[in-house]
Design an enzyme around this catalytic site. Structure first.
Site, short mmCIF file in Angstrom:
data_model
loop_
_atom_site.label_atom_id
_atom_site.label_comp_id
_atom_site.label_asym_id
_atom_site.label_seq_id
_atom_site.Cartn_x
_atom_site.Cartn_y
_atom_site.Cartn_z
N ASP A 67 1.03 -1.18 0.03
CA ASP A 67 -0.05 -0.20 0.03
C ASP A 67 0.80 1.03 0.07
OD1 ASP A 67 0.67 -1.04 2.71
OD2 ASP A 67 -0.70 0.53 3.57
N GLU A 134 -0.50 -2.19 5.14
CA GLU A 134 0.34 -2.04 6.09
C GLU A 134 0.09 -0.66 6.98
OE1 GLU A 134 3.59 -1.06 8.71
OE2 GLU A 134 3.15 -0.09 6.64
N GLU A 135 -0.20 0.36 6.21
CA GLU A 135 -0.07 1.63 6.65
C GLU A 135 -1.35 1.91 7.53
OE1 GLU A 135 2.20 3.82 6.70
OE2 GLU A 135 3.53 3.30 5.12
#
Ligand code: ZN
Ligand code: ZN
Length: 409
Positions: A67, A134-135
């Site tokens: 991402d 992940e963010e």
């Protein structure tokens, strides 16, 4: 320009937000399928896993995240992103690979290519995992809850890397607690709104918020031992709409980082205590609401496995290209993949997660010498973050291959 550099530029100019990595996942599926891997897509939304069973031996999971971030790119790169997207709140935002996950994807594709090409030289099972989000949104955990380890082989070791602004060509893992746990929360302070001229009829949430923010900054200095580390950041603060209206509520966006469960519990307890007490001190009649968002555990590099990977890196690259990045206050969810595998297997599945340099060596050296690293070298998430494609990609590919081969017999 190599094929991998072309892939990197293409990914960089087409960044996608968390759980919206459709184009990216499509490219990954195509590349892995062409290499003959057994590909499962759509795990946890856009997650993709390629498996190569290559005889008896350990199962090695290599992980990349896919991402990008809601950042307006200002790198001036020829292949800079001009993309926008709708974020999870419905707002239209610019999108940029400001954390370098495009480098991670590229390196993992390159590593799979190299391992497929050298498949006569190793045995075991390769699991190449490309995770969403992940963010924002905890993509690793979402994949796990979507039955990851029922769909693909459970690994014996989890390996991955993150690009940083340190000099390109360098790499290294910190043994033990390597990255901080993060707990994010949104606090709503409930006041009583009214006319700006008659404060005595109101409970002013702006004053309540201001006092709370200042007092929260005493947690690290007063509640935590000097030998311990923690970060308390109030990153957003929203209240009110006009200068003559006292608002009814204020919202604070808070993130807490810590490196041990003890400190984590202590800091979170302090946040709750201060938020409640400041509201009481303001005469609030409704207690504050605390809503947790992202929560990632401490990323712990298994000491024995880290030593093993580091020795392999030293043999491949030479000691002079290794560094110990120390414990990093950023956070990651890669550890969830090892924790969940450990739970399934009933024995420890180690994690080794290393930092990969991506900065221009001369610029970084000059900044280090001048002590201007913070001011002059853009960090991850900066609109100016622009890792060098090379030697970063070559180093990242080789590091993944070397570490994987350390376990693949
Ligand atoms: Zn990031
Ligand atoms: Zn990242």
């Amino acid at each position: 320009m190599t094929d991998l550099e072309a892939l990197y530029r293409d990914l960089h100019s087409h960044p996608e937000l968390a759980f919206a990595e459709h184009r990216t996942a499509g490219i990954v599926v195509e590349r892995l399928s062409a290499l003959g891997l057994d590909v499962t897509q759509g795990i946890g939304g856009t997650g993709v896993v390629g498996v190569l069973e290559n005889g008896e031996g350990p199962t090695v999971l290599l992980r990349a995240d896919m991402d990008a971030l809601p950042v307006l790119e200002d790198t001036g790169l020829e292949w800079a992103s001009t993309q926008t997207a709708t974020d999870h709140t419905g707002a239209v935002v610019p999108v940029m690979h400001a954390c370098g996950h495009d480098i991670h994807i590229t390196c993992l594709v390159g590593a799979v290519e190299a391992l497929v090409a050298a498949r006569d030289e190793w045995t075991g099972t390769l699991v190449a995992l490309f995770q969403p989000a992940e963010e924002h949104g905890g993509g690793a955990q979402v994949m796990i809850e979507d039955g990851l380890y029922e769909k693909v082989p459970v690994p014996d070791v989890v390996l991955g890397q993150h690009v940083t602004p340190l000099p390109a060509g360098m790499l290294g893992a910190h043994s033990g607690a390597a990255m901080a746990a993060v707990d994010t929360m949104e606090v709503t302070l409930h006041g009583r709104g009214g006319h700006g001229s008659r404060p005595e009829t109101t409970i002013d949430p702006v004053v309540m918020a201001a006092a709370t923010v200042m007092r929260l900054q005493t947690i690290v200095s007063r509640d935590i031992a000097p030998q311990e580390t923690s970060v308390v950041t109030v990153g957003s603060m929203h209240a009110g709409s006009a200068n003559n209206i006292i608002a009814a509520e204020a919202k604070l966006g808070i993130s807490v980082r810590s490196f041990s469960e003890e400190v984590r519990a202590r800091v979170l307890g302090s946040v709750e205590r201060i938020v409640s007490a400041e509201a009481a001190a303001s005469g609030a009649t409704v207690p504050p609401t605390i809503e947790f968002g992202e929560r990632y555990p401490v990323t712990v590099n298994d000491p024995a496995a880290t030593e093993r990977a580091t020795a392999a890196f030293a043999a491949e690259f030479g000691e002079e290209r290794l560094f110990d990045p120390g414990a990093i206050s950023g956070s990651e969810d890669v550890g969830n993949l090892a924790t969940a595998a450990t739970a399934v297997k009933g024995s420890t599945v180690p994690l080794v997660y290393w930092m990969l340099g991506g900065g221009d060596p001369a610029t970084v050296a000059a900044a280090l010498a001048a002590g201007t690293m913070e001011a002059h070298i853009p960090s991850n998430h900066s609109p100016h973050f622009a890792p060098l494609a090379q030697p970063t990609i070559d180093t990242g590919v080789r590091a993944l291959v070397v570490a994987a081969r350390e376990w693949l017999a």
